[in-house]
Design a protein around this motif. Structure first.
Motif, PDB file in Angstrom:
ATOM      1  N   GLY A   1       0.667 -60.069 -13.800  1.00 45.52           N
ATOM      2  CA  GLY A   1       1.989 -59.456 -13.921  1.00 45.52           C
ATOM      3  C   GLY A   1       2.513 -58.994 -12.581  1.00 45.52           C
ATOM      4  O   GLY A   1       3.686 -59.187 -12.239  1.00 45.52           O
ATOM      5  N   ARG A   2       1.605 -58.383 -11.792  1.00 48.35           N
ATOM      6  CA  ARG A   2       2.015 -57.875 -10.484  1.00 48.35           C
ATOM      7  C   ARG A   2       2.469 -59.024  -9.587  1.00 48.35           C
ATOM      8  O   ARG A   2       3.496 -58.939  -8.911  1.00 48.35           O
ATOM      9  CB  ARG A   2       0.832 -57.141  -9.850  1.00 48.35           C
ATOM     10  CG  ARG A   2       1.244 -56.127  -8.844  1.00 48.35           C
ATOM     11  CD  ARG A   2       0.118 -55.172  -8.518  1.00 48.35           C
ATOM     12  NE  ARG A   2      -0.039 -54.130  -9.525  1.00 48.35           N
ATOM     13  CZ  ARG A   2      -1.178 -53.516  -9.756  1.00 48.35           C
ATOM     14  NH1 ARG A   2      -2.251 -53.832  -9.091  1.00 48.35           N
ATOM     15  NH2 ARG A   2      -1.240 -52.557 -10.660  1.00 48.35           N
TER      16      ARG A   2
ATOM     17  N   ALA B   1       3.460 -53.746 -14.878  1.00 50.44           N
ATOM     18  CA  ALA B   1       3.766 -53.922 -13.453  1.00 50.44           C
ATOM     19  C   ALA B   1       5.272 -53.814 -13.278  1.00 50.44           C
ATOM     20  O   ALA B   1       6.029 -54.178 -14.176  1.00 50.44           O
ATOM     21  CB  ALA B   1       3.278 -55.288 -12.985  1.00 50.44           C
ATOM     22  N   ARG B   2       5.691 -53.281 -12.119  1.00 47.02           N
ATOM     23  CA  ARG B   2       7.133 -53.160 -11.893  1.00 47.02           C
ATOM     24  C   ARG B   2       7.455 -53.286 -10.414  1.00 47.02           C
ATOM     25  O   ARG B   2       6.714 -52.799  -9.563  1.00 47.02           O
ATOM     26  CB  ARG B   2       7.622 -51.807 -12.410  1.00 47.02           C
ATOM     27  CG  ARG B   2       9.037 -51.492 -11.944  1.00 47.02           C
ATOM     28  CD  ARG B   2       9.603 -50.250 -12.541  1.00 47.02           C
ATOM     29  NE  ARG B   2      10.877 -49.961 -11.876  1.00 47.02           N
ATOM     30  CZ  ARG B   2      11.943 -49.456 -12.473  1.00 47.02           C
ATOM     31  NH1 ARG B   2      11.903 -49.182 -13.752  1.00 47.02           N
ATOM     32  NH2 ARG B   2      13.049 -49.225 -11.798  1.00 47.02           N
ATOM     33  N   GLU B   3       8.553 -53.945 -10.128  1.00 43.11           N
ATOM     34  CA  GLU B   3       9.118 -53.977  -8.780  1.00 43.11           C
ATOM     35  C   GLU B   3      10.601 -53.647  -8.942  1.00 43.11           C
ATOM     36  O   GLU B   3      11.202 -53.974  -9.967  1.00 43.11           O
ATOM     37  CB  GLU B   3       8.996 -55.381  -8.168  1.00 43.11           C
ATOM     38  CG  GLU B   3       7.586 -55.802  -7.833  1.00 43.11           C
ATOM     39  CD  GLU B   3       7.042 -55.137  -6.586  1.00 43.11           C
ATOM     40  OE1 GLU B   3       7.843 -54.714  -5.744  1.00 43.11           O
ATOM     41  OE2 GLU B   3       5.810 -55.024  -6.472  1.00 43.11           O
TER      42      GLU B   3
ATOM     43  N   GLU C   1      -2.872 -57.566 -15.641  1.00 42.07           N
ATOM     44  CA  GLU C   1      -2.229 -56.720 -14.641  1.00 42.07           C
ATOM     45  C   GLU C   1      -2.011 -57.474 -13.331  1.00 42.07           C
ATOM     46  O   GLU C   1      -0.920 -57.445 -12.756  1.00 42.07           O
ATOM     47  CB  GLU C   1      -3.080 -55.473 -14.409  1.00 42.07           C
ATOM     48  CG  GLU C   1      -2.270 -54.323 -13.899  1.00 42.07           C
ATOM     49  CD  GLU C   1      -3.079 -53.036 -13.877  1.00 42.07           C
ATOM     50  OE1 GLU C   1      -3.139 -52.432 -12.807  1.00 42.07           O
ATOM     51  OE2 GLU C   1      -3.655 -52.673 -14.922  1.00 42.07           O
ATOM     52  N   THR C   2      -3.050 -58.200 -12.855  1.00 41.66           N
ATOM     53  CA  THR C   2      -2.893 -58.914 -11.573  1.00 41.66           C
ATOM     54  C   THR C   2      -1.855 -60.024 -11.709  1.00 41.66           C
ATOM     55  O   THR C   2      -1.029 -60.229 -10.825  1.00 41.66           O
ATOM     56  CB  THR C   2      -4.232 -59.535 -11.112  1.00 41.66           C
ATOM     57  OG1 THR C   2      -4.892 -60.053 -12.247  1.00 41.66           O
ATOM     58  CG2 THR C   2      -5.116 -58.528 -10.444  1.00 41.66           C
TER      59      THR C   2
ATOM     60  N   GLN D   1      10.140 -56.095 -14.502  1.00 48.91           N
ATOM     61  CA  GLN D   1       8.920 -55.561 -15.113  1.00 48.91           C
ATOM     62  C   GLN D   1       8.132 -56.649 -15.830  1.00 48.91           C
ATOM     63  O   GLN D   1       8.713 -57.604 -16.352  1.00 48.91           O
ATOM     64  CB  GLN D   1       9.290 -54.482 -16.144  1.00 48.91           C
ATOM     65  CG  GLN D   1       9.970 -53.279 -15.534  1.00 48.91           C
ATOM     66  CD  GLN D   1      10.761 -52.512 -16.559  1.00 48.91           C
ATOM     67  OE1 GLN D   1      11.529 -53.103 -17.316  1.00 48.91           O
ATOM     68  NE2 GLN D   1      10.580 -51.204 -16.610  1.00 48.91           N
TER      69      GLN D   1
ATOM     70  N   LYS E   1      10.824 -60.708  -7.165  1.00 49.10           N
ATOM     71  CA  LYS E   1      11.580 -59.806  -6.285  1.00 49.10           C
ATOM     72  C   LYS E   1      12.105 -60.568  -5.070  1.00 49.10           C
ATOM     73  O   LYS E   1      13.214 -60.325  -4.596  1.00 49.10           O
ATOM     74  CB  LYS E   1      10.673 -58.655  -5.843  1.00 49.10           C
ATOM     75  CG  LYS E   1      11.412 -57.594  -5.052  1.00 49.10           C
ATOM     76  CD  LYS E   1      10.492 -56.509  -4.578  1.00 49.10           C
ATOM     77  CE  LYS E   1      11.255 -55.532  -3.696  1.00 49.10           C
ATOM     78  NZ  LYS E   1      10.365 -54.535  -3.094  1.00 49.10           N
TER      79      LYS E   1
ATOM     80  N   CYS F   1       5.933 -60.265 -10.693  1.00 48.30           N
ATOM     81  CA  CYS F   1       7.034 -59.366 -10.314  1.00 48.30           C
ATOM     82  C   CYS F   1       7.335 -59.450  -8.820  1.00 48.30           C
ATOM     83  O   CYS F   1       8.493 -59.491  -8.408  1.00 48.30           O
ATOM     84  CB  CYS F   1       6.705 -57.928 -10.694  1.00 48.30           C
ATOM     85  SG  CYS F   1       6.666 -57.668 -12.467  1.00 48.30           S
ATOM     86  N   GLU F   2       6.260 -59.505  -8.004  1.00 50.22           N
ATOM     87  CA  GLU F   2       6.472 -59.587  -6.548  1.00 50.22           C
ATOM     88  C   GLU F   2       7.199 -60.872  -6.188  1.00 50.22           C
ATOM     89  O   GLU F   2       8.079 -60.903  -5.343  1.00 50.22           O
ATOM     90  CB  GLU F   2       5.119 -59.537  -5.818  1.00 50.22           C
ATOM     91  CG  GLU F   2       4.563 -58.123  -5.712  1.00 50.22           C
ATOM     92  CD  GLU F   2       3.118 -58.106  -5.231  1.00 50.22           C
ATOM     93  OE1 GLU F   2       2.636 -59.167  -4.747  1.00 50.22           O
ATOM     94  OE2 GLU F   2       2.467 -57.047  -5.339  1.00 50.22           O
TER      95      GLU F   2
END
Length: 600
Positions: A512-513, A542-544, A509-510, A533, A520, A516-517
Motif C-alpha cells: 500500500g505504501r 497507508a497515506r500520502e 502495508e508495504t 490512501q 503521489k 501511494c508513493e
C-alpha cells in the motif's frame, strides 16, 4: 494411398531459442520442399509478431517428401512447436497428433527448464525421442557434456545423438536419416474402416472460412464427403482437402496416418473444438477419440480503449482474435475510472503481451491494461463458493468464510553462483521450497509458489537477479487457503476500482505504501490538497498527501497590519476547502499504466 510404413509424423521440441524453427527451415530447404528463392528465416512462423520477437506462438505443420538412403520415398509430416511455457497447450496437443519427437538441445547451453517440461509432455504421449545437439559449431559448444546431462537429468540415452548446426546446415542429412530409421511409423490405420480423424487445430481464413488441421486415424477423407463433428453433432460438406508444403496444396484424398487440412465453409472457429473427432455423416464411428483438456486461462486482466469512442472497434478486434485463439476468453466489464472494456483470460503474461500487441498493431487501438490478477475461490459462510476474477468484485467480507488462491509448482534451473538470490526471491514471494538438486554446475530448484505473486513481475526479477541465466517453467497444482485481503486505493476519498488488488495481509502495508508513493509522483497537482490512501475494508493502512498548487494572494500587500494578510489567507483556505468538496481529481492514463507496473 501412401503405405503406413512410409509415413513419419514427428514434432520438434526444445527450450526457447535452442533452434527449433531454424532446424525446421533446414529440413525444408535440404529436401527442396521450398525453392531457394522463396526461402526465408523462420519460414513456418507466419505472424509478424512471431518474426519480430523471434519466437513461435502457433504450432505449424509442413509435409516433406524425402528419398532415403535405402532408395525408398518417405512422407515426413513435421510440426514445429512453441518453446514458451505460455504456449505449452499448443505443444501438448501437437504431440497427440504425431508418434515421435526430435528433442533439440543447445550444445552450449545444455538442458533448460522448458526442455524438461516439453520432454515430459512427449514421454506422456508415448513418443519415441531422438536427441539432437544443435549449435555444435559455436566455440562454447560442449556436446559430450550436454549429452551426459541429457542422460542424467532426463534419462534418455544420448550416445547416438545427432550433432548438427541448424544455422550452417551441418549434419542435417543425419537428422533426416534418424527420422526415417529411428522414429516409428503410424501404428495402425485401416483405410476401409469408417472415417475417424482427430481435429488438431483450427483457424480462420477470410476467404475459405475455418481451416481445420486433421490427423487421419482410420478411413479416408475426400472432397465432397459429408462429415460429422462429434462433439456438437454438426454436419459439414467438405469443400477441399489438402496438405501444407508449407503453402496449401490440394490433394484428392487423405488416408490413415496422414496430416492435412479440410475446409467446409465453416463460419466460426467455435464450431470446431480442438481434440474433437470427425467421422462420416452415415455409418460413422460410435466412440469418439478422447479429446484434449481445454486450455484453462490462468491470468485475467481488463483491456480498455484509451479513447472510449473506440469501444466498438475493440469489441470487433477481440472477436476476430478469439476466432484464431481458442485459449483466449473474454467478457464485457465496466469500470468507473476507465469506462467500458473487456475482462480477458490468458495463459500467462507473454500470451497477454502478444494479444495486446496484436490488438494495438493490427487494429490500431490504443489500450490500457489493468493489473493482471488470477482466479480466487471465495468461500461464503453459507457454504457457497464463488470464483472471483476481479478484485473489484470482492463480496462483503463479513459474509466471507475464507479465500483460496491458485498455487503453482515452479522449476528453476540456475547457475550455482546465483542460487542464493533465486532462493531469496522465491522466499520473498511466499514460496515453499520442495526440492533442490544439481545437474552439473547448475542447480535445479523446485518451489511451490502462489500464482498471484508470479504473474506480476516474477519472471523479470528472476532474469535480473541471475543476469538472464535462469530458466523457469511452471505448472498449476491447485488451490490453497491463505490470509488474503482486498486492498483498495482511494484518491480524494473516492475509491479507484481499477487500482484495487488482492494482497497477503502481511504484505499489505508495504504494498500500500509503495502504491501511494508511486501515485503521489504520477498524479498532477490540483488547486486543492489531495489525500491518496490505501485501505483494507474501512481501515486506512497507508497515506500520502499531494499538496495544492497555491497562488500568492498576499503579493499585493506590503507594509501595514499583519491581519490584512491573514484575512486574505483565511479566505483562500475557505475557497480551497469548498473546491476540495466538489473538485474532481483527474488521474491521467499514464498514471494508471505506471501504477499498475508494481516493482515491489
Amino acid at each position: 494411398m501412401t503405405k503406413l510404413s512410409k509415413i513419419r509424423n514427428f514434432s520438434i521440441v526444445a527450450h526457447i531459442d535452442h533452434g527449433k524453427s531454424t532446424l525446421a527451415d533446414r529440413l525444408i530447404q535440404s529436401t527442396n520442399t521450398v525453392a531457394d528463392r522463396d526461402m526465408k528465416e523462420q519460414l513456418l512462423d507466419s505472424m509478424d509478431i512471431e518474426r519480430e520477437r523471434g519466437i513461435t506462438i502457433k504450432a505449424n505443420t509442413v509435409r516433406i517428401d524425402y528419398k532415403a538412403n535405402d532408395g525408398e520415398d518417405y512422407i515426413l509430416n513435421l510440426i514445429d512447436t512453441p518453446g514458451h511455457v505460455d504456449f505449452a497447450y499448443e505443444v501438448s496437443r501437437s504431440m497427440r497428433a504425431v508418434e515421435g519427437s526430435l528433442l533439440v538441445v543447445d550444445a552450449s547451453q545444455g538442458v533448460e527448464a522448458q526442455t524438461l517440461a516439453n520432454v515430459y509432455t512427449a514421454i506422456e504421449a508415448d513418443h519415441e525421442i531422438v536427441p539432437v545437439l544443435n549449435k555444435v559449431d559455436l566455440p562454447a559448444a560442449e556436446p559430450e557434456r550436454v549429452a551426459e546431462q541429457i542422460e542424467d537429468v532426463i534419462g534418455i540415452d544420448a550416445t547416438d545423438a545427432c550433432l548438427i548446426s541448424a544455422k550452417t546446415g551441418l549434419g542435417i542429412e543425419d537428422v533426416l536419416e534418424a527420422i526415417v530409421t529411428r522414429l516409428p511409423a503410424p501404428l495402425k490405420g485401416d483405410e476401409n474402416a469408417p472415417l475417424k480423424a482427430m481435429l488438431v487445430d483450427s483457424w480462420y481464413d477470410a476467404y475459405l472460412g475455418v481451416i481445420v488441421l486433421v490427423r487421419i486415424i482410420d478411413g479416408t477423407l475426400k472432397k465432397g464427403q459429408r462429415v460429422k463433428f462429434m462433439s456438437n453433432n454438426t454436419l459439414h460438406h467438405v469443400d477441399r482437402v489438402g496438405v501444407f508444403r508449407p503453402e496449401m496444396e490440394q490433394v484428392d484424398q487423405l488416408g490413415p496416418g496422414e496430416l492435412g487440412f479440410l475446409t467446409a465453409s465453416i463460419k466460426q472457429v467455435r464450431d470446431t473444438r480442438v481434440g474433437d473427432t470427425i467421422t462420416n455423416d452415415r455409418n460413422g464411428v460410435e466412440v469418439p477419440l478422447d479429446g484434449f483438456k481445454p486450455a484453462q486461462p490462468v491470468v485475467f486482466c481488463g483491456l480498455f480503449p484509451v479513447d472510449s469512442a473506440e469501444f466498438e472497434d475493440l469489441r470487433d478486434a477481440i472477436d476476430k482474435l478469439a476466432l484464431n485463439d481458442a485459449s483466449f476468453s473474454y467478457e464485457m466489464e465496466t469500470s468507473a475510472a476507465l469506462g467500458f472494456g473487456f475482462r480477458c483470460g490468458f495463459l500467462g503474461l507473454l500470451h497477454l503481451e502478444v494479444i495486446r500487441d496484436r490488438i494495438e498493431r493490427e487494429y490500431n487501438i490504443e489500450l490500457i491494461t489493468t493489473a493482471p490478477s488470477v482466479i480466487y475461490h471465495v468461500y461464503m459462510k453459507d457454504g457457497e463458493m464463488i470464483e472471483m476474477h476481479n478484485p473489484a468484485d470482492m463480496p462483503d467480507m463479513s459474509k466471507v468464510d475464507h479465500l483460496e488462491e491458485p498455487r503453482i509448482k515452479a522449476t528453476i534451473l540456475v547457475p550455482d553462483e546465483y542460487l542464493g538470490d533465486v532462493l531469496k526471491l522465491c522466499q520473498d514471494r511466499r514460496g515453499i521450497q520442495e526440492d533442490l538438486t544439481y545437474a552439473g554446475s547448475r542447480a535445479m530448484v523446485v518451489y511451490d509458489l502462489p500464482l498471484n505473486e508470479v504473474v506480476f513481475d516474477f519472471y523479470d526479477r528472476l532474469k535480473s537477479v541471475t543476469k538472464g541465466y535462469a530458466s523457469f517453467d511452471y505448472q498449476m497444482t491447485g488451490y490453497r487457503e491463505d490470509n488474503l485481503v482486498k486492498m483498495s486505493v482511494l484518491v480524494n476519498d473516492e475509491p479507484v476500482d481499477a487500482l484495487s488488488t488482492m494482497v497477503h495481509r502481511d504484505r499489505a502495508e508495504t504494498r500500500g505504501r509503495a502504491m501511494c508513493e508511486k501515485l503521489k509522483d504520477l498524479i498532477p497537482r490540483h488547486m486543492f490538497k489531495i489525500p491518496i490512501q490505501a485501505a483494507i475494508g474501512g481501515k486506512v493502512i497507508a497515506r500520502e498527501t499531494l499538496s495544492a498548487l497555491r497562488k500568492d494572494v498576499t503579493a499585493k500587500c506590503y507594509g501595514g497590519d499583519a491581519t490584512r494578510k491573514k484575512k486574505l489567507l483565511e479566505k483562500q483556505k475557505a475557497g480551497k476547502k469548498k473546491m476540495r468538496q466538489f473538485g474532481k481529481v483527474d488521474i491521467p492514463q499514464e498514471a494508471f499504466i505506471s501504477a499498475l507496473k508494481m516493482d515491489s
